[in-house]
Design a protein around this motif. Structure first.
Motif, PDB file in Angstrom:
ATOM      1  N   PRO A   1      -6.820  54.429 -94.811  1.00 53.91           N
ATOM      2  CA  PRO A   1      -7.415  54.794 -96.107  1.00 53.91           C
ATOM      3  C   PRO A   1      -6.881  53.984 -97.283  1.00 53.91           C
ATOM      4  O   PRO A   1      -7.539  53.889 -98.306  1.00 53.91           O
ATOM      5  N   LEU A   2      -5.719  53.353 -97.144  1.00 52.65           N
ATOM      6  CA  LEU A   2      -5.185  52.548 -98.235  1.00 52.65           C
ATOM      7  C   LEU A   2      -5.717  51.125 -98.207  1.00 52.65           C
ATOM      8  O   LEU A   2      -5.687  50.427 -99.211  1.00 52.65           O
TER       9      LEU A   2
ATOM     10  N   LEU B   1     -12.121  49.040 -96.777  1.00 53.98           N
ATOM     11  CA  LEU B   1     -13.015  50.197 -96.670  1.00 53.98           C
ATOM     12  C   LEU B   1     -13.503  50.690 -98.028  1.00 53.98           C
ATOM     13  O   LEU B   1     -14.344  51.583 -98.088  1.00 53.98           O
ATOM     14  N   HIS B   2     -12.967  50.098 -99.106  1.00 61.18           N
ATOM     15  CA  HIS B   2     -13.391  50.521-100.443  1.00 61.18           C
ATOM     16  C   HIS B   2     -14.218  49.458-101.140  1.00 61.18           C
ATOM     17  O   HIS B   2     -14.615  49.635-102.290  1.00 61.18           O
ATOM     18  N   GLU B   3     -14.476  48.332-100.449  1.00 59.95           N
ATOM     19  CA  GLU B   3     -15.232  47.251-101.082  1.00 59.95           C
ATOM     20  C   GLU B   3     -16.721  47.546-101.048  1.00 59.95           C
ATOM     21  O   GLU B   3     -17.193  48.395-100.294  1.00 59.95           O
TER      22      GLU B   3
ATOM     23  N   ASP C   1     -21.557  51.574 -85.601  1.00 54.86           N
ATOM     24  CA  ASP C   1     -21.248  53.015 -85.568  1.00 54.86           C
ATOM     25  C   ASP C   1     -19.827  53.266 -86.035  1.00 54.86           C
ATOM     26  O   ASP C   1     -19.539  54.181 -86.819  1.00 54.86           O
ATOM     27  N   LEU C   2     -18.917  52.440 -85.526  1.00 53.60           N
ATOM     28  CA  LEU C   2     -17.495  52.592 -85.850  1.00 53.60           C
ATOM     29  C   LEU C   2     -17.259  52.390 -87.345  1.00 53.60           C
ATOM     30  O   LEU C   2     -16.584  53.173 -88.007  1.00 53.60           O
ATOM     31  N   VAL C   3     -17.886  51.332 -87.882  1.00 49.22           N
ATOM     32  CA  VAL C   3     -17.699  51.017 -89.300  1.00 49.22           C
ATOM     33  C   VAL C   3     -18.267  52.124 -90.182  1.00 49.22           C
ATOM     34  O   VAL C   3     -17.666  52.506 -91.193  1.00 49.22           O
ATOM     35  N   ALA C   4     -19.422  52.660 -89.791  1.00 52.97           N
ATOM     36  CA  ALA C   4     -20.018  53.753 -90.567  1.00 52.97           C
ATOM     37  C   ALA C   4     -19.085  54.961 -90.580  1.00 52.97           C
ATOM     38  O   ALA C   4     -18.881  55.599 -91.626  1.00 52.97           O
ATOM     39  N   TYR C   5     -18.495  55.260 -89.437  1.00 53.99           N
ATOM     40  CA  TYR C   5     -17.551  56.380 -89.342  1.00 53.99           C
ATOM     41  C   TYR C   5     -16.343  56.136 -90.246  1.00 53.99           C
ATOM     42  O   TYR C   5     -15.911  57.017 -90.998  1.00 53.99           O
ATOM     43  N   LEU C   6     -15.788  54.905 -90.186  1.00 49.57           N
ATOM     44  CA  LEU C   6     -14.585  54.596 -90.966  1.00 49.57           C
ATOM     45  C   LEU C   6     -14.860  54.696 -92.467  1.00 49.57           C
ATOM     46  O   LEU C   6     -14.040  55.217 -93.229  1.00 49.57           O
ATOM     47  N   ARG C   7     -16.020  54.186 -92.875  1.00 49.51           N
ATOM     48  CA  ARG C   7     -16.366  54.258 -94.295  1.00 49.51           C
ATOM     49  C   ARG C   7     -16.478  55.716 -94.736  1.00 49.51           C
ATOM     50  O   ARG C   7     -16.017  56.097 -95.813  1.00 49.51           O
TER      51      ARG C   7
ATOM     52  N   HIS D   1     -12.617  57.298 -94.413  1.00 51.98           N
ATOM     53  CA  HIS D   1     -11.504  56.774 -95.209  1.00 51.98           C
ATOM     54  C   HIS D   1     -11.921  56.036 -96.460  1.00 51.98           C
ATOM     55  O   HIS D   1     -11.091  55.750 -97.312  1.00 51.98           O
ATOM     56  N   GLY D   2     -13.190  55.645 -96.545  1.00 47.02           N
ATOM     57  CA  GLY D   2     -13.588  54.752 -97.631  1.00 47.02           C
ATOM     58  C   GLY D   2     -14.019  55.481 -98.872  1.00 47.02           C
ATOM     59  O   GLY D   2     -13.866  56.697 -99.013  1.00 47.02           O
ATOM     60  N   SER D   3     -14.541  54.698 -99.806  1.00 42.06           N
ATOM     61  CA  SER D   3     -15.097  55.268-101.025  1.00 42.06           C
ATOM     62  C   SER D   3     -16.308  54.444-101.394  1.00 42.06           C
ATOM     63  O   SER D   3     -16.533  53.368-100.866  1.00 42.06           O
TER      64      SER D   3
END
Lengths: 428, 163
Positions: free
Chosen positions: A352-353, A357-359, A398-404, A407-409
């Motif tokens: 999350p830091l 994932l926040h871009e 799928d994985l990236v969508a889950y991570l966003r 943990h993302g914003s």
């Protein structure tokens, strides 16, 4: 009478075109600078050469001037641009294929004006727009450094550009429109270190070349400085108030990141930034500290500089929204990336830091999953394996969508499968 | 119920789809060549082939395998009829404790399927993700070079042996 009129118009048009072409050629003309006898490497002062070596680290010259399995500074690396591939030239002192017969003034003209020894214009993929304001002493040091490297006989492939952009005189027009070097004057309100950081950052380190957006003609958008940009399929995030980082970039944290390629609170230096960190780890530490001071100033109004948000825990909702991604994460990623995992204990940033994932774009997250991460500064240590062969485009999506989601914003990323397919084609 | 294609045969297992393939191969399918070394994708002892590419079986959820072909060392040959790569390893006696070897063989197989004429640099880069603690690296490299020749290729610039 029509025929003589049509003829007259044709002649007038032809004359205009000819005039235009002549004007362009006249504008574009630069005389060749005579070749010199290749300077004896021993004629250069050792201190000057050492200074040049440190400057070359800051400039990261070797990144564009060395091919993957080539010799240092011997060129052959293809810079991917939207207009085609431009190959970094051989800048070893080889007399036939390198710059061995270039005088110091030929070298200075190339660096400051983007004109080769033979008078031809150079593509601004070579960032002379930044080097234009380098001090004489630094040009001297770089010349001394390059002229004392091992000479390598290596012919660089020809550029592969969309026609007619391969016609070099056109670059004179580009320079007329976009090449406006502004002398860097000392900012008295700022510290010595800040000023040194600005000088290095805006010239040698040419950070804005990746971290600023570019216009239609690939010129850096000076009205949107440090608003983020692209390099070789990776996104270079904004370094100003638009930085998406969720932790403040203080000068201290920036220094650690630039010197070690790792910030516990932000990211690992990945993609093209890996090479930057590799070289900054070997540059003069005072200069890296200066860079950190300068860019911490640029980042002073980022939202994280004011308040660092708490880490969200959206594991349940993310898993509900993206069950396939959650399962993939559990089997492929959790062993290293869950709290308490080995990698986290070894000092790697928690997901999350991590800024990716926040871009605004998923490109960096995708590239890291596909290509993995190696400790960039050459130190040994745990690395992230590459998943390009293990996971399909749909699975990475799928994985990236889950991570966003977890943990993302920011708004959820769209068109992920296409972004993954594209990422496989680009980047190193 | 998850259906897999392993070593040319269909296999059906009932496990949580997040289970890493390594455990399914070893515990459910009785294929013990691939080993658990770290579970973190750092050592390569679990390496198997997935559609001709080398992957870490410890980091691949079995639910993600789908239609793709899984090949383990057992699928390359056995003790009575070893494959050419296994023959090469036997000829060079390229094993000490043997723990890294199945991973090494799988990784080498993936390389040779991609090219039978890798440069020495490509060979070493390809094998790098598999670690060996006993120090049989030189024999392993000799075995892979031998197998490349057996397949009609060869490493054009092999490293010279230290005398």
């Amino acid at each position: 009478m029509r025929r003589p009129r049509a003829l007259r118009l044709t002649v007038q048009l032809a004359a205009l075109v000819l005039l235009g072409a002549s004007a362009l050629l006249a504008l574009a003309y630069r005389p060749a600078i005579a070749e010199i006898a290749s300077p004896d490497p021993r004629s250069f002062d050792a201190g000057l050469v050492a200074q040049g070596a440190a400057l070359a680290r800051l400039g990261n010259c070797v990144s564009c001037h060395q091919a993957k399995s080539g010799r240092p500074y011997a060129g052959g690396y293809a810079v991917e641009t939207p207009i085609g591939q431009i190959y970094g030239s051989n800048i070893t002192p080889d007399e036939r294929t390198g710059i061995g017969r270039w005088s110091r003034s030929a070298f200075a003209r190339a660096m400051r004006e983007g004109v080769g020894r033979d008078g031809r214009h150079l593509y601004p993929a070579f960032p002379y727009t930044h080097y234009a304001t380098l001090a004489d002493g630094d040009i001297d040091a770089l010349y001394a450094f390059l002229m004392t490297r091992p000479a390598v006989r290596a012919t660089v492939p020809a550029n592969r550009l969309i026609p007619p952009l391969g016609v070099r005189p056109l670059l004179a027009g580009w320079k007329l429109l976009f090449f406006r070097p502004v002398a860097i004057r000392r900012e008295v309100a700022q510290s010595q270190e800040w000023n040194r950081g600005r000088y290095i950052g805006e010239t040698l380190a040419h950070c804005s070349a990746c971290h600023s957006p570019r216009g239609l003609f690939q010129q850096e958008r000076t009205d949107r400085r440090y608003d983020g940009g692209w390099s070789a399929g990776w996104y270079a995030p904004p370094l100003n108030e638009h930085s998406p980082a969720v932790r403040a970039w203080t000068a201290e944290r920036l220094y650690t990141y630039l010197r070690t390629g790792l910030s516990r609170d932000h990211a690992a230096a990945a993609g093209p930034m890996g090479a930057v960190a590799y070289n900054l780890a070997r540059a003069d530490p005072r200069d890296v500290r200066a860079l950190a001071t300068y860019y911490a100033w640029w980042l002073r109004d980022a939202s994280a500089a004011r308040a660092e948000p708490p880490l969200p825990n959206r594991a349940a909702t993310a898993a509900a929204a993206h069950p396939a991604g959650a399962r993939l994460y559990a089997g492929a990623c959790a062993v290293c990336h869950e709290p308490g995992a080995a990698m986290v204990e070894a000092g790697r940033p928690v997901l999350p830091l991590g800024t990716p994932l926040h871009e605004d774009y998923p490109a960096d997250t995708i590239q890291i999953i596909l290509k993995g991460l190696r400790p960039p500064t050459g130190a040994s240590g745990p690395y992230m394996p590459a998943y390009a062969d293990a996971l399909s485009d749909a699975q990475v999506a799928d994985l990236v969508a889950y991570l966003r989601a977890r943990h993302g914003s920011g708004t959820p990323w769209s068109d992920l499968e296409h972004a993954v397919a594209e990422a496989r084609e680009t980047g190193e | 119920m998850i259906e897999l294609h392993v070593n040319g045969r269909a296999a059906r297992v009932t496990v949580d789809p997040a289970t890493p393939l390594l455990y399914v191969l070893r515990d459910d399918l009785g294929l013990h060549a691939a080993k658990f070394g770290c579970g973190l994708g750092q050592c390569g002892a679990c390496t198997v082939l997935l559609d001709d590419r080398a992957v870490f079986a410890c980091l691949l959820p079995v639910g993600a395998v789908g239609e793709r072909q899984v090949t383990t060392v057992e699928g390359l040959g056995d003790a009575t009829t070893p494959g050419d790569l296994q023959q090469a390893f036997l000829h060079e006696q390229a094993a000490q404790c043997g723990y890294c070897i199945p991973g090494m063989i799988a990784r080498a197989e993936a390389l040779l399927r991609r090219t039978t004429t890798p440069s020495e640099d490509e060979l070493r880069t390809a094998m790098a993700p598999s670690l060996c603690r006993c120090g049989t690296h030189m024999r392993i490299l000799r075995a892979v070079r031998r197998a490349a020749v057996a397949r009609g290729g060869g490493v054009p610039d092999p490293a010279k042996p230290v005398s």
